[in-house]
Design a protein around this motif. Sequence first.
Motif, mmCIF file in Angstrom:
data_model
loop_
_atom_site.group_PDB
_atom_site.id
_atom_site.type_symbol
_atom_site.label_atom_id
_atom_site.label_comp_id
_atom_site.label_asym_id
_atom_site.label_seq_id
_atom_site.Cartn_x
_atom_site.Cartn_y
_atom_site.Cartn_z
ATOM 1 N N CYS A 2 -13.944 -101.267 82.556
ATOM 2 C CA CYS A 2 -13.445 -102.647 82.509
ATOM 3 C C CYS A 2 -13.570 -103.294 83.890
ATOM 4 O O CYS A 2 -13.960 -104.461 84.000
ATOM 5 C CB CYS A 2 -11.990 -102.670 82.049
ATOM 6 N N LEU A 7 -16.903 -103.201 79.815
ATOM 7 C CA LEU A 7 -16.030 -103.335 78.660
ATOM 8 C C LEU A 7 -14.931 -104.336 78.965
ATOM 9 O O LEU A 7 -14.646 -104.630 80.126
ATOM 10 C CB LEU A 7 -15.393 -101.986 78.294
ATOM 11 N N GLN A 8 -14.289 -104.815 77.920
ATOM 12 C CA GLN A 8 -13.184 -105.754 78.074
ATOM 13 C C GLN A 8 -11.985 -105.194 77.309
ATOM 14 O O GLN A 8 -12.106 -104.823 76.143
ATOM 15 C CB GLN A 8 -13.581 -107.116 77.507
ATOM 16 N N ALA A 9 -10.818 -105.100 77.948
ATOM 17 C CA ALA A 9 -9.608 -104.628 77.277
ATOM 18 C C ALA A 9 -8.994 -105.775 76.480
ATOM 19 O O ALA A 9 -8.743 -106.848 77.025
ATOM 20 C CB ALA A 9 -8.610 -104.096 78.295
ATOM 21 N N ARG A 21 -4.989 -101.270 71.628
ATOM 22 C CA ARG A 21 -5.885 -101.782 72.660
ATOM 23 C C ARG A 21 -7.298 -101.368 72.284
ATOM 24 O O ARG A 21 -7.578 -100.217 72.018
ATOM 25 C CB ARG A 21 -5.522 -101.226 74.037
ATOM 26 N N ARG A 22 -8.161 -102.350 72.258
ATOM 27 C CA ARG A 22 -9.574 -102.113 71.959
ATOM 28 C C ARG A 22 -10.386 -102.415 73.203
ATOM 29 O O ARG A 22 -9.933 -103.117 74.098
ATOM 30 C CB ARG A 22 -10.045 -103.023 70.819
ATOM 31 N N TYR A 23 -11.596 -101.883 73.239
ATOM 32 C CA TYR A 23 -12.487 -102.089 74.375
ATOM 33 C C TYR A 23 -13.867 -102.534 73.900
ATOM 34 O O TYR A 23 -14.819 -101.760 73.922
ATOM 35 C CB TYR A 23 -12.595 -100.800 75.195
#
Length: 123
Positions: A2, A7-9, A21-23
Amino acid sequence: MCNRGILQAVDDTVLFVFPRRRYPQKDPSPEIEILERLRVAIFRDEKLLHPRTVILISLANGAGLLDKLFGRKETKARKKRIEQIVDGEITGIATKEVIEACQAAAMMAAIMPALVGTTSTGN
């Protein structure tokens, strides 16, 4: 990943109750570069491979992911090359041994509770 912008949390809820929480992927370029590096190593007959590439191929092969990445027909046609990479490179051999050791440890972790339970009930 991230922090590197790959990736983005994302925090949200499932059924409005359960937090999760997805990534999701934010920048696909590292994945594309890795796949291209694996493709070149498997589908071209270059003699010198970077150790990281050998490790990735060994891990992906051990986990059965190469068929999913490149298609079963294509990887089957290059099976000998994949075996040369995994078995012929020192790094590949080490990775193969680590995978086998992890599988053996997982098997022992699954079997030991049953053995302990059987021996303790016999007394």
